[in-house]
Design a protein around this motif. Structure first.
Motif, PDB file in Angstrom:
ATOM      1  N   CYS A   1       0.799  -1.279  -0.221  1.00  0.00           N
ATOM      2  CA  CYS A   1      -0.016   0.073  -0.101  1.00  0.00           C
ATOM      3  C   CYS A   1       0.834   1.098   0.075  1.00  0.00           C
ATOM      4  O   CYS A   1       2.046   1.183   0.509  1.00  0.00           O
ATOM      5  CB  CYS A   1      -0.909  -0.225   1.239  1.00  0.00           C
ATOM      6  N   MET A   2       0.445   2.234  -0.438  1.00  0.00           N
ATOM      7  CA  MET A   2       1.177   3.523  -0.694  1.00  0.00           C
ATOM      8  C   MET A   2       1.422   4.203   0.604  1.00  0.00           C
ATOM      9  O   MET A   2       2.631   4.671   0.747  1.00  0.00           O
ATOM     10  CB  MET A   2       0.492   4.450  -1.674  1.00  0.00           C
ATOM     11  N   THR A   3       0.610   4.006   1.621  1.00  0.00           N
ATOM     12  CA  THR A   3       0.943   4.700   3.105  1.00  0.00           C
ATOM     13  C   THR A   3       1.774   4.038   3.555  1.00  0.00           C
ATOM     14  O   THR A   3       2.839   4.741   4.086  1.00  0.00           O
ATOM     15  CB  THR A   3      -0.571   4.601   3.877  1.00  0.00           C
ATOM     16  N   GLU A   4       2.116   2.742   3.378  1.00  0.00           N
ATOM     17  CA  GLU A   4       3.129   1.938   4.355  1.00  0.00           C
ATOM     18  C   GLU A   4       4.757   2.648   3.476  1.00  0.00           C
ATOM     19  O   GLU A   4       5.767   2.464   4.081  1.00  0.00           O
ATOM     20  CB  GLU A   4       3.123   0.622   3.845  1.00  0.00           C
ATOM     21  N   ILE A   5       4.497   2.625   2.172  1.00  0.00           N
ATOM     22  CA  ILE A   5       5.747   2.954   1.678  1.00  0.00           C
ATOM     23  C   ILE A   5       6.357   4.348   1.911  1.00  0.00           C
ATOM     24  O   ILE A   5       7.507   4.743   2.291  1.00  0.00           O
ATOM     25  CB  ILE A   5       5.604   3.034   0.150  1.00  0.00           C
ATOM     26  N   VAL A   6       5.439   5.111   2.053  1.00  0.00           N
ATOM     27  CA  VAL A   6       5.824   6.769   2.713  1.00  0.00           C
ATOM     28  C   VAL A   6       6.165   6.669   3.922  1.00  0.00           C
ATOM     29  O   VAL A   6       7.097   7.204   4.351  1.00  0.00           O
ATOM     30  CB  VAL A   6       4.447   7.490   2.552  1.00  0.00           C
ATOM     31  N   LEU A   7       5.522   5.823   4.687  1.00  0.00           N
ATOM     32  CA  LEU A   7       5.783   5.438   6.319  1.00  0.00           C
ATOM     33  C   LEU A   7       7.339   5.134   6.332  1.00  0.00           C
ATOM     34  O   LEU A   7       8.166   5.511   7.050  1.00  0.00           O
ATOM     35  CB  LEU A   7       4.964   4.932   7.072  1.00  0.00           C
ATOM     36  N   TYR A   8       7.532   4.163   5.534  1.00  0.00           N
ATOM     37  CA  TYR A   8       9.021   3.491   5.602  1.00  0.00           C
ATOM     38  C   TYR A   8       9.950   4.592   4.941  1.00  0.00           C
ATOM     39  O   TYR A   8      11.070   4.333   5.286  1.00  0.00           O
ATOM     40  CB  TYR A   8       8.846   2.197   5.086  1.00  0.00           C
ATOM     41  N   ALA A   9       9.684   5.088   3.973  1.00  0.00           N
ATOM     42  CA  ALA A   9      10.568   6.154   3.479  1.00  0.00           C
ATOM     43  C   ALA A   9      10.763   7.188   4.608  1.00  0.00           C
ATOM     44  O   ALA A   9      12.047   7.794   4.745  1.00  0.00           O
ATOM     45  CB  ALA A   9      10.122   6.700   2.304  1.00  0.00           C
ATOM     46  N   ALA A  10       9.571   7.634   5.517  1.00  0.00           N
ATOM     47  CA  ALA A  10       9.805   8.663   6.301  1.00  0.00           C
ATOM     48  C   ALA A  10      10.753   8.310   7.475  1.00  0.00           C
ATOM     49  O   ALA A  10      11.727   8.767   7.820  1.00  0.00           O
ATOM     50  CB  ALA A  10       8.579   8.998   6.881  1.00  0.00           C
ATOM     51  N   GLY A  11      10.722   6.791   7.704  1.00  0.00           N
ATOM     52  CA  GLY A  11      11.705   6.002   8.813  1.00  0.00           C
ATOM     53  C   GLY A  11      12.900   6.354   8.273  1.00  0.00           C
ATOM     54  O   GLY A  11      13.966   6.525   9.058  1.00  0.00           O
ATOM     55  N   ALA A  12      13.337   6.043   6.871  1.00  0.00           N
ATOM     56  CA  ALA A  12      14.633   5.836   6.461  1.00  0.00           C
ATOM     57  C   ALA A  12      14.971   7.201   6.356  1.00  0.00           C
ATOM     58  O   ALA A  12      16.309   7.618   6.826  1.00  0.00           O
ATOM     59  CB  ALA A  12      14.604   5.318   5.179  1.00  0.00           C
ATOM     60  N   LEU A  13      14.305   8.238   6.034  1.00  0.00           N
ATOM     61  CA  LEU A  13      14.915   9.665   6.263  1.00  0.00           C
ATOM     62  C   LEU A  13      15.238  10.064   7.563  1.00  0.00           C
ATOM     63  O   LEU A  13      16.323  10.669   7.902  1.00  0.00           O
ATOM     64  CB  LEU A  13      13.796  10.595   5.453  1.00  0.00           C
ATOM     65  N   LEU A  14      14.443   9.754   8.622  1.00  0.00           N
ATOM     66  CA  LEU A  14      14.560   9.878  10.008  1.00  0.00           C
ATOM     67  C   LEU A  14      15.823   9.294  10.398  1.00  0.00           C
ATOM     68  O   LEU A  14      16.914   9.948  11.174  1.00  0.00           O
ATOM     69  CB  LEU A  14      13.485   9.485  11.044  1.00  0.00           C
ATOM     70  N   ALA A  15      16.117   8.213   9.927  1.00  0.00           N
ATOM     71  CA  ALA A  15      17.516   7.491  10.501  1.00  0.00           C
ATOM     72  C   ALA A  15      18.609   8.091   9.887  1.00  0.00           C
ATOM     73  O   ALA A  15      19.617   8.377  10.712  1.00  0.00           O
ATOM     74  CB  ALA A  15      17.423   6.131  10.076  1.00  0.00           C
ATOM     75  N   LEU A  16      18.631   8.662   8.615  1.00  0.00           N
ATOM     76  CA  LEU A  16      19.717   9.410   8.099  1.00  0.00           C
ATOM     77  C   LEU A  16      19.833  10.720   8.808  1.00  0.00           C
ATOM     78  O   LEU A  16      20.931  11.020   9.064  1.00  0.00           O
ATOM     79  CB  LEU A  16      19.516   9.641   6.627  1.00  0.00           C
ATOM     80  N   ALA A  17      18.665  11.320   9.090  1.00  0.00           N
ATOM     81  CA  ALA A  17      18.940  12.780   9.761  1.00  0.00           C
ATOM     82  C   ALA A  17      19.366  12.498  11.242  1.00  0.00           C
ATOM     83  O   ALA A  17      20.286  13.374  11.767  1.00  0.00           O
ATOM     84  CB  ALA A  17      17.430  13.246   9.850  1.00  0.00           C
ATOM     85  N   PHE A  18      18.959  11.540  11.752  1.00  0.00           N
ATOM     86  CA  PHE A  18      19.427  11.019  13.161  1.00  0.00           C
ATOM     87  C   PHE A  18      20.972  10.900  13.357  1.00  0.00           C
ATOM     88  O   PHE A  18      21.647  11.271  14.044  1.00  0.00           O
ATOM     89  CB  PHE A  18      18.774   9.802  13.676  1.00  0.00           C
ATOM     90  N   LEU A  19      21.467  10.056  12.291  1.00  0.00           N
ATOM     91  CA  LEU A  19      22.995   9.821  12.108  1.00  0.00           C
ATOM     92  C   LEU A  19      23.740  11.376  11.965  1.00  0.00           C
ATOM     93  O   LEU A  19      24.737  11.217  12.637  1.00  0.00           O
ATOM     94  CB  LEU A  19      23.362   8.916  10.835  1.00  0.00           C
TER      95      LEU A  19
END
Length: 87
Positions: A1-19
């Motif tokens: 589903c598109m919502t899950e893709i957006v949420l996982y992409a947001a999680g990946a961007l958050l991890a990069l920003a956290f690093l």
């Protein structure tokens, strides 16, 4: 589903920003840089909790994020007052 893709992409961007914020926190030349990096880290952590709440479908995590936001706000205020030299 598109919502899950957006949420996982947001999680990946958050991890990069956290690093990146962790790097600034570790090498920040002044105390002010470290306080700002700490504030960014807490905001990113709160955002990650909200994303986790959306992925898991658990609204109780939003309450946790709200309490963490209030405590981190107080922590940053205390650190800023300490660096300022206030009483």
């Amino acid at each position: 589903c598109m919502t899950e893709i957006v949420l996982y992409a947001a999680g990946a961007l958050l991890a990069l920003a956290f690093l990146l914020a962790m790097i600034r926190f570790a090498i920040g030349p002044r105390g002010v840089d470290r306080v700002v990096a700490f504030d960014v880290l807490t905001i990113l952590s709160i955002s990650a909790i909200v994303v986790a709440a959306l992925v898991a479908g658990r609204a109780i995590y939003l309450d946790v994020a709200l309490v963490y936001a209030l405590l981190s706000f107080l922590g940053v205020i205390v650190a800023a007052r300490y660096l300022e030299g206030g009483d």
